[in-house]
Design a protein around this motif. Sequence first.
Motif, PDB file in Angstrom:
ATOM      1  N   SER A 107       0.651   6.497  -6.839  1.00 14.96           N
ATOM      2  CA  SER A 107      -0.604   7.196  -7.105  1.00 14.96           C
ATOM      3  C   SER A 107      -0.423   8.702  -7.049  1.00 14.96           C
ATOM      4  CB  SER A 107      -1.671   6.773  -6.080  1.00 14.96           C
ATOM      5  OG  SER A 107      -1.981   5.409  -6.206  1.00 14.96           O
ATOM      6  N   ALA A 108       0.457   9.149  -6.157  1.00 17.21           N
ATOM      7  CA  ALA A 108       0.692  10.587  -6.027  1.00 17.21           C
ATOM      8  C   ALA A 108       1.648  11.126  -7.080  1.00 17.21           C
ATOM      9  CB  ALA A 108       1.255  10.887  -4.637  1.00 17.21           C
ATOM     10  N   THR A 129       0.827  -1.212   0.000  1.00 22.31           N
ATOM     11  CA  THR A 129       0.000   0.000   0.000  1.00 22.31           C
ATOM     12  C   THR A 129       0.862   1.264   0.000  1.00 22.31           C
ATOM     13  OG1 THR A 129      -0.224  -0.131   2.417  1.00 22.31           O
ATOM     14  CG2 THR A 129      -1.950  -1.145   1.100  1.00 22.31           C
ATOM     15  N   ASP A 174       0.405   9.239 -13.595  1.00 21.39           N
ATOM     16  CA  ASP A 174      -0.977   9.274 -14.067  1.00 21.39           C
ATOM     17  C   ASP A 174      -1.715   8.009 -13.633  1.00 21.39           C
ATOM     18  OD1 ASP A 174      -0.493  11.682 -15.284  1.00 21.39           O
ATOM     19  OD2 ASP A 174      -0.015  10.784 -17.233  1.00 21.39           O
ATOM     20  N   ALA A 175      -2.974   8.162 -13.238  1.00 18.59           N
ATOM     21  CA  ALA A 175      -3.748   7.051 -12.693  1.00 18.59           C
ATOM     22  C   ALA A 175      -3.875   5.892 -13.674  1.00 18.59           C
ATOM     23  CB  ALA A 175      -5.134   7.550 -12.285  1.00 18.59           C
ATOM     24  N   LEU A 210       3.894  -2.979 -10.196  1.00 11.04           N
ATOM     25  CA  LEU A 210       4.125  -1.727  -9.481  1.00 11.04           C
ATOM     26  C   LEU A 210       5.612  -1.390  -9.416  1.00 11.04           C
ATOM     27  CD1 LEU A 210       1.572  -2.204  -6.556  1.00 11.04           C
ATOM     28  CD2 LEU A 210       1.464  -0.415  -8.324  1.00 11.04           C
ATOM     29  N   THR A 238      -6.229  -0.545  -8.435  1.00  8.63           N
ATOM     30  CA  THR A 238      -6.604   0.485  -7.472  1.00  8.63           C
ATOM     31  C   THR A 238      -6.194   0.039  -6.062  1.00  8.63           C
ATOM     32  OG1 THR A 238      -8.765  -0.491  -7.052  1.00  8.63           O
ATOM     33  CG2 THR A 238      -8.598   1.100  -8.878  1.00  8.63           C
ATOM     34  N   ALA A 239      -6.213   0.993  -5.145  1.00  8.60           N
ATOM     35  CA  ALA A 239      -5.936   0.664  -3.741  1.00  8.60           C
ATOM     36  C   ALA A 239      -6.998  -0.295  -3.211  1.00  8.60           C
ATOM     37  CB  ALA A 239      -5.897   1.944  -2.907  1.00  8.60           C
ATOM     38  N   HIS A 290       2.034   1.636  -3.605  1.00 13.55           N
ATOM     39  CA  HIS A 290       0.913   2.084  -4.436  1.00 13.55           C
ATOM     40  C   HIS A 290       0.587   3.547  -4.151  1.00 13.55           C
ATOM     41  CE1 HIS A 290      -3.247   2.469  -5.888  1.00 13.55           C
ATOM     42  NE2 HIS A 290      -2.964   1.465  -6.711  1.00 13.55           N
ATOM     43  N   GLY A 291       0.601   3.935  -2.872  1.00  8.80           N
ATOM     44  CA  GLY A 291       0.324   5.327  -2.530  1.00  8.80           C
ATOM     45  C   GLY A 291       1.355   6.283  -3.105  1.00  8.80           C
ATOM     46  N   LEU A 336      -1.344   2.964 -13.438  1.00  3.03           N
ATOM     47  CA  LEU A 336      -1.355   2.036 -12.312  1.00  3.03           C
ATOM     48  C   LEU A 336      -2.033   0.723 -12.695  1.00  3.03           C
ATOM     49  CD1 LEU A 336      -2.392   4.560  -9.540  1.00  3.03           C
ATOM     50  CD2 LEU A 336      -0.166   3.433  -9.721  1.00  3.03           C
TER      51      LEU A 336
END
Length: 400
Positions: free
Chosen positions: A150-151, A143, A154-155, A204, A161-162, A146-147, A158
């Motif tokens: 995500s920041a 997580t 671009d979405a 990831l 999703t979380a 991924h976080g 990824l």
Amino acid sequence: MATDIKDAVRTVDAAAVMGLLPDRPRLLALGEPTHGEDALLLLRNELFRQFVEQEGYRTIAIESDCLMGLVVDDYVTSGTGTLDEAVERGFSHAWGSLAANRELVRWMRAHNEGRPASERVRFAGFDGPLEISGAASPRQALTALHGYLSAGVDAELLPCTAETLDRLLGADERWTDPAAMTDPARSVGRSAEAGRLRLLADELVALLDTQTPHLITATGWDGWDRARLYGRTATGLLRYHHGMSDTSPARMARLCASRDMMMAHNLLAVAARGPALVHAHNSHLQREKSTMQMWQGPVEWWSAGALVSAQLGAEYAFVATALGTIRHQGVGTPAPETVEGALYALPDSRCVIDAPRLATALGGTPLGRRVSPWFGYAPFDPAHLENSDGLVFVKDVPQG
């Protein structure tokens, strides 16, 4: 023989250790033959201070959870939290209860106070989030990675999703069940969800790698480097859980190898940011294969030190530690015809010795005793002297 040994003996300090080496190594590994002894840890602290002040070392890496170690590093570098919080939350294996580890953290914070970032000392745990009773859930590492992505990207880049990660991870208790350590059927490591998570973790990490130029510019090198730690911890934990589901006779050998591979990857990352002192059990740092007697029989695997040494060459140095007595662990005065006995006859309470020279002087001298490497004292094997750069000998280790 005694004269030859005396000629190889020096007082224990940073200068004496460096005098054994042709050049300053990027990773200087100091082994210990047993865990939890403040006397040995205080010697480690003393040497680290000298390496910082005299040799320009800036990091200490110890055999503790790499993610928990971030708590200590944040405290010593920026004052985040308190000393109590750093010690309580920043060590695995109950190492935070040891007075010498608390003193190390206190000194590092005091040393860094008011210094520019380039002169601050850093702390790293280089073990995986693993205990004898099992392994952590990969949730924290996955997580966090991924976080971070995500920041920063671009979405649509990824792979998930979380919420998908959360669903696949399920309850952490599924991953941390201590019964899975001895019963592969209790492990979730080969479930459909775990298989999917391994693929997502790989994607990831690949995204992190492919976006490196942008991410370093956007978040700085330290932020990107921490994300890499999350990535290799996530993939390493998922690999370890997969191994816990193994029912073959090679199961424990593979688990031990997976753990030391995680250690090696973390040590190579530490080496990338500058000279560091590494402290862990001799068996994790030696250049040879490690062996351990476990409940299903003997296992062997390549140690983290062997893996790192193969890549760094002379940039990796290993100094083992051997003991005379540690009576509260049942280790009494060594027999005079053994390696420990020959060293115990020296007048020095602690010393550092040219290991290859000692190997020549004591060629064929037997190892006098062996206690379980799992609990208590595990002596350094004299057969490894020729592949060690030095040997620290502590004559008597007091209790307390």
